[in-house]
Design a protein around this motif. Structure first.
Motif, mmCIF file in Angstrom:
data_model
loop_
_atom_site.group_PDB
_atom_site.id
_atom_site.type_symbol
_atom_site.label_atom_id
_atom_site.label_comp_id
_atom_site.label_asym_id
_atom_site.label_seq_id
_atom_site.Cartn_x
_atom_site.Cartn_y
_atom_site.Cartn_z
ATOM 1 N N THR A 342 0.839 -1.214 0.000
ATOM 2 C CA THR A 342 0.000 0.000 0.000
ATOM 3 C C THR A 342 0.868 1.256 0.000
ATOM 4 O O THR A 342 0.425 2.322 -0.420
ATOM 5 C CB THR A 342 -0.960 0.003 1.211
ATOM 6 O OG1 THR A 342 -0.213 -0.204 2.404
ATOM 7 C CG2 THR A 342 -2.004 -1.096 1.075
ATOM 8 N N SER A 349 -1.278 2.956 -7.251
ATOM 9 C CA SER A 349 -1.946 3.473 -8.452
ATOM 10 C C SER A 349 -2.755 2.375 -9.137
ATOM 11 O O SER A 349 -3.877 2.581 -9.594
ATOM 12 C CB SER A 349 -0.939 3.987 -9.486
ATOM 13 O OG SER A 349 0.051 4.728 -8.889
ATOM 14 N N TYR A 350 -2.134 1.197 -9.205
ATOM 15 C CA TYR A 350 -2.801 0.076 -9.867
ATOM 16 C C TYR A 350 -4.113 -0.251 -9.170
ATOM 17 O O TYR A 350 -5.149 -0.454 -9.810
ATOM 18 C CB TYR A 350 -1.873 -1.150 -9.860
ATOM 19 C CG TYR A 350 -2.434 -2.351 -10.603
ATOM 20 C CD1 TYR A 350 -2.074 -2.606 -11.929
ATOM 21 C CD2 TYR A 350 -3.325 -3.234 -9.972
ATOM 22 C CE1 TYR A 350 -2.587 -3.710 -12.605
ATOM 23 C CE2 TYR A 350 -3.836 -4.323 -10.643
ATOM 24 C CZ TYR A 350 -3.473 -4.566 -11.965
ATOM 25 O OH TYR A 350 -3.978 -5.648 -12.626
ATOM 26 N N LEU A 351 -4.049 -0.300 -7.834
ATOM 27 C CA LEU A 351 -5.250 -0.630 -7.058
ATOM 28 C C LEU A 351 -6.345 0.405 -7.296
ATOM 29 O O LEU A 351 -7.514 0.073 -7.483
ATOM 30 C CB LEU A 351 -4.914 -0.699 -5.557
ATOM 31 C CG LEU A 351 -3.979 -1.839 -5.138
ATOM 32 C CD1 LEU A 351 -3.648 -1.739 -3.650
ATOM 33 C CD2 LEU A 351 -4.599 -3.201 -5.457
ATOM 34 N N LYS A 352 -5.915 1.666 -7.320
ATOM 35 C CA LYS A 352 -6.872 2.746 -7.527
ATOM 36 C C LYS A 352 -7.502 2.635 -8.919
ATOM 37 O O LYS A 352 -8.717 2.655 -9.081
ATOM 38 C CB LYS A 352 -6.144 4.092 -7.369
ATOM 39 C CG LYS A 352 -7.093 5.264 -7.173
ATOM 40 C CD LYS A 352 -6.331 6.506 -6.760
ATOM 41 C CE LYS A 352 -7.297 7.681 -6.652
ATOM 42 N NZ LYS A 352 -6.561 8.940 -6.437
ATOM 43 N N GLU A 353 -6.629 2.460 -9.879
ATOM 44 C CA GLU A 353 -7.066 2.385 -11.271
ATOM 45 C C GLU A 353 -8.040 1.226 -11.495
ATOM 46 O O GLU A 353 -9.012 1.339 -12.233
ATOM 47 C CB GLU A 353 -5.819 2.198 -12.158
ATOM 48 C CG GLU A 353 -6.056 2.348 -13.641
ATOM 49 C CD GLU A 353 -4.760 2.066 -14.420
ATOM 50 O OE1 GLU A 353 -4.840 1.553 -15.545
ATOM 51 O OE2 GLU A 353 -3.663 2.334 -13.857
ATOM 52 N N HIS A 354 -7.726 0.088 -10.840
ATOM 53 C CA HIS A 354 -8.562 -1.098 -11.041
ATOM 54 C C HIS A 354 -9.623 -1.274 -9.958
ATOM 55 O O HIS A 354 -10.308 -2.288 -9.930
ATOM 56 C CB HIS A 354 -7.695 -2.348 -11.128
ATOM 57 C CG HIS A 354 -6.829 -2.379 -12.350
ATOM 58 N ND1 HIS A 354 -5.665 -1.622 -12.460
ATOM 59 C CD2 HIS A 354 -6.967 -3.042 -13.521
ATOM 60 C CE1 HIS A 354 -5.112 -1.843 -13.628
ATOM 61 N NE2 HIS A 354 -5.875 -2.698 -14.314
ATOM 62 N N ASN A 355 -9.690 -0.309 -9.068
ATOM 63 C CA ASN A 355 -10.682 -0.361 -7.989
ATOM 64 C C ASN A 355 -10.640 -1.692 -7.233
ATOM 65 O O ASN A 355 -11.645 -2.361 -7.027
ATOM 66 C CB ASN A 355 -12.088 -0.111 -8.578
ATOM 67 C CG ASN A 355 -13.098 0.162 -7.473
ATOM 68 O OD1 ASN A 355 -12.730 0.651 -6.398
ATOM 69 N ND2 ASN A 355 -14.357 -0.173 -7.726
ATOM 70 N N MET A 356 -9.427 -2.076 -6.891
ATOM 71 C CA MET A 356 -9.228 -3.347 -6.186
ATOM 72 C C MET A 356 -8.681 -3.074 -4.793
ATOM 73 O O MET A 356 -7.995 -2.069 -4.567
ATOM 74 C CB MET A 356 -8.194 -4.221 -6.915
ATOM 75 C CG MET A 356 -8.643 -4.825 -8.223
ATOM 76 S SD MET A 356 -7.249 -5.703 -8.996
ATOM 77 C CE MET A 356 -7.432 -7.343 -8.294
ATOM 78 N N SER A 357 -8.944 -3.992 -3.896
ATOM 79 C CA SER A 357 -8.258 -3.924 -2.594
ATOM 80 C C SER A 357 -6.906 -4.622 -2.753
ATOM 81 O O SER A 357 -6.709 -5.435 -3.670
ATOM 82 C CB SER A 357 -9.080 -4.623 -1.526
ATOM 83 O OG SER A 357 -8.993 -6.028 -1.689
ATOM 84 N N GLU A 360 -7.304 -8.313 -2.681
ATOM 85 C CA GLU A 360 -7.791 -8.882 -3.957
ATOM 86 C C GLU A 360 -6.653 -9.054 -4.965
ATOM 87 O O GLU A 360 -6.549 -10.073 -5.656
ATOM 88 C CB GLU A 360 -8.892 -7.979 -4.549
ATOM 89 C CG GLU A 360 -10.238 -8.127 -3.818
ATOM 90 C CD GLU A 360 -11.239 -7.026 -4.183
ATOM 91 O OE1 GLU A 360 -12.428 -7.222 -3.941
ATOM 92 O OE2 GLU A 360 -10.808 -5.960 -4.703
#
Lengths: 559, 559
Positions: A342, A349-357, A360
């Protein structure tokens, strides 16, 4: 009251081999064989053993040919002043005939070795004539020869090797299929000869798995063909590496001794050392204070957001799938710290972009990795966290290795997963040496030293239903590498791993339902430790020399 | 945040000797010398060291001649891939001159060695010209050469041995006079080469006492001239004995390395093995249940009521007083169990006849024994029980060794006795491996494993007045033999005994009053462990290899 009057033992006069140690009326109700065979019958005669004893078998069996050569050396070894006085030789004067030949009959000519390989054997040693070994596979035959080698003793009285208590009739098979040791070659590097020596001793203990924890955060000793920079930058030095040829050699060496080598690809946690050679695939490498990013310095996990990471990991899996011929492959998955990811801007950025936790993404990474392992037709092993902590939906053919205390066994088997037991509170062989670091880091596994008796006492079936217990395919003891290296690894492993070996091979009761107790076991473990010593394994002492000579006095005081 | 930015350390790229490990701006505020010298000054130049370096001294000094030969081998040893990257070699390109000669000036030509021998020395290494060692005695000179040997490093860059940080000016002396290790050769026998190897490593650590606990209940390895039957019957075998010639050889070997050998004559407790050769002098030999007669099997104490016992003990004392040339003699006196005597009919009759209590007879026996030791002009050492448990009126010149926990130090010094500290809760190196026996026997000393940091943390002066603290003549760590033998003794002793060595040599503060902390110590102990390894001592690892390379990251995490 003198001990002699009670137990039949006298310790007065240490040199007289006829009166020291176990009395002529042998109170050891089990044969001096480790691990204990399932079924045995024995007599009262003593046979001499011809030093040119011939092992008779189909000559094109190279595994057997090599084994017989090894055992010729192992059998005919003597200690002029053994700590265990061979009381069996009190029947020396009655030795009648000489054993000159062992016939070995193997039913199945294949030398394929995996978890389901039949390791059973029978061994018959008559009072006259040939001894006979029968086994379904060559690996059963190897176990039979090992058992045979342990029955042979040197008799100072007859100046000869002898088999006491003939005739013998042994019928034997393992209770559990997976009987292993984990060796960690990342925190400290082991030379190949140390690994081979360990494989030797595993095989003598009828253990059949070396779990090779090759890489970790601290060093990357694997010399990959596709990514040589991983070892170039990540190993401790050019002298601290394992290349393909070396690994194949170890796998073959192990196979010839009935030992499977299961590689563990530690990922995506504990992965700092990957980042030395390919910085872009790692997150939080050497971030401080480490404690926030890892459970142990140095910090560093694989960057699970990058395709390049997947590419590199899959390539290493491809290489290992070929080098490690075993059908099992350990895909690891333990001890990640989410803050490492995190706090990584790319992952974030990747998590934000893909809306993932982050969990996940972590799940996707490890399940993809495991699928890639399966694409090589391998059975996937993982650490318990995958299932119990992260609750990832693991396919039911996954084998889960339990290590965080003994309660995990109930949890994994309840969920229906095949389980390998390595509970740290019983079967970790590296713990108990205090905190290897200053504060604020926690102790390694936080556990006390697991004495042989504690190791032996562990009932891996405790609190399980029959159905749950049947899901245990075996166990492994572990020697993690924080405080172990060439200088002390053998003494930490042996003879305690022998205690694990016996529980996994012999189980907890004889086929006739009699409990196998530690009070019985110690009487066999003491001479077994001495025999391992004689064979060159630096197994630690179990008690003062006096106790080795007079075990009943030390270990079974009459009430 | 990367570690490099905070601590100046980078772990990225393990092979590049210029960037791995300690940074060029050396954060280790103390020289890499173990134990830490009292006073030092150092510079910033690098000298090459000529491999034919000449040690210049009066040629008839045989101790020095032999030492110089040994150190020629010890100094010029290199590990091609050391775990400690020699960051000091980052100044390689500036190496200016070559050191070819060390002049050794010894004031006092006597080679007498005892507790009051002056061990101080000074060592000066200029940027050009000869290095100079001055010492009052040859034993101080030996310490100087050891210090010199530790300052020399191999530089992979210059393909040469170098001395970094020249010029050097060291002035050094021990804080405590008695710096020892107890080795137990009764519970398990040690070959002479193992004892000699231990003496070697003691001397490298500037320790000066080997406390030889030669005999105990379990075996009697001493081959007496007057009573050869003691070893014939009481040793584990003819191969498990020490004869007069062997002992004299060990004493001489030790003396040449500045190490005193103090024998301990275990009596009248822990004496079963005497009874094998001369049954009439022992009580309760192998009585069961042992637990009622001894703290550890086998049971057996000297029969304190018989003249013959005194005769035999005195004769052994006479023999040892000659063989062990040291002025100290340990008369033991620990762990007796009165029931052994009160249940012995001969002892019981004697007590009745003389109207004595068993404690009175015990007191008379040990005080007579100690007087006999004194008749040889020896200083008597005893275990603390003599004073603290039995409260016998020991002469004030008796040296008392404390072992039962650390509180004993206050008690013995309060009573005005010179004290040697071996508190089991800090300085026992054999404990922590669980119960070596089944119930009902207690654990050995009941203690947990003493991690190096715990060993190092022990302030032997805690809670003492200045006058009491001044009565501490030093300390000993111990390796009792229940669970130690040839296979594991070195790893149990080293590097933890090094921690004891430093506290006893360097103390707890520098002469300028600065605390010597474990956080500083570990940075020197890691390379010292590696150097001991290079010299052939199987010292155990202190942490993962990564931590040896990057000690600041593992041991000094920035807050």
């Amino acid at each position: 009251m003198a001990a002699a009057a009670v137990s039949g033992v006298t310790a007065a006069g240490q040199h007289d081999q006829t009166v020291v140690g176990l009395p002529a009326s042998n109170p050891v109700k089990q044969p001096w064989v480790w691990p204990l065979p399932q079924k045995w019958e024995r007599g009262t005669s003593t046979l001499k053993v011809n030093e040119n004893i011939h092992f008779d078998f189909e000559s094109h069996n190279t595994i057997l040919s090599k084994a017989v050569k090894r055992y010729h050396n192992l059998i005919f070894q003597k200690d002029d002043y053994p700590m265990i006085p061979y009381n069996w030789t009190t029947t020396d004067s009655h030795a009648r005939s000489s054993l000159s030949s062992v016939y070995i009959d193997i039913r199945d000519k294949s030398d394929h070795l995996d978890m389901d390989t039949d390791e059973s054997y029978s061994l018959t040693i008559p009072v006259s004539g040939k001894a006979i070994i029968t086994a379904k596979t060559v690996y059963g035959a190897l176990h039979a020869i090992e058992t045979f080698s342990q029955i042979v003793q040197y008799s100072p009285g007859l100046h000869s090797y002898v088999i006491p208590n003939a005739p013998w009739k042994i019928s034997d098979y393992p209770k559990y299929k997976h009987r292993g040791l984990l060796l960690d070659t990342s925190r400290h590097y082991y030379a190949v000869k140390d690994i081979e020596k360990t494989i030797d001793t595993l095989s003598w203990n009828k253990m059949n798995v070396l779990h090779w924890h090759m890489i970790d955060s601290t060093s990357f000793p694997y010399k990959s063909k596709a990514y040589p920079q991983l070892a170039e930058k990540g190993s401790y030095s050019p002298a601290h590496q394992y290349d393909a040829k070396t690994i194949s050699g170890v796998v073959q060496y192990a196979k010839e001794r009935g030992v499977r080598v299961i590689p563990e690809l530690e990922a995506p946690g504990h992965s700092t050392s990957w980042g030395y050679g390919i910085p872009e695939i790692a997150s939080c490498v050497n971030h401080v204070p480490y404690f926030g990013y890892t459970v142990q310095p140095p910090s560093g996990q694989l960057n699970i957001a990058k395709n390049k990471t997947k590419e590199v990991v899959n390539k290493i899996i491809d290489e290992w799938a070929e080098l490690f011929t075993d059908s099992f492959f350990h895909a690891s998955g333990d001890e990640v710290v989410m803050a490492c990811w995190t706090n990584d801007t790319i992952v974030a950025s990747y998590l934000k972009e893909h809306n993932m936790s982050v969990t996940e993404l972590f799940q996707k990474f490890v399940l993809d990795m495991q699928d890639h392992v399966r694409s090589h037709k391998k059975t996937v092993m993982v650490w318990q966290e995958m299932l119990l902590e992260y609750q990832f939906p693991l396919p039911k053919d996954t084998v889960v290795q339990v290590w965080v205390g003994s309660s995990g066994v109930k949890a994994t088997t309840e969920m229906g997963y095949k389980t390998v037991v390595s509970s740290s509170d019983y079967w970790y062989l590296d713990v108990g040496y205090g905190k290897p670091r200053s504060n604020p880091y926690p102790d390694v596994a936080g556990a006390g030293y697991n004495h042989w008796n504690r190791v032996y006492s562990y009932d891996i079936r405790a609190n399980l239903t029959k159905a749950e217990a049947d899901l245990i395919i075996g166990g492994e003891c572990t020697l993690w590498g924080e405080l172990a290296d060439h200088t002390n690894f053998e003494g930490k492993i042996w003879p305690r791993a022998s205690a694990v070996a016996e529980r996994l091979w012999s189980g907890y009761e004889t086929p006739s339902g009699e409990n196998i107790t530690s009070a019985d076991a110690i009487l066999r473990l003491l001479p077994w430790r001495d025999r391992m010593l004689l064979r060159g394994t630096m197994a630690s002492p179990l008690n003062q020399g006096f106790c080795t000579r007079n075990p009943l006095d030390c270990f079974q005081p009459p009430e």
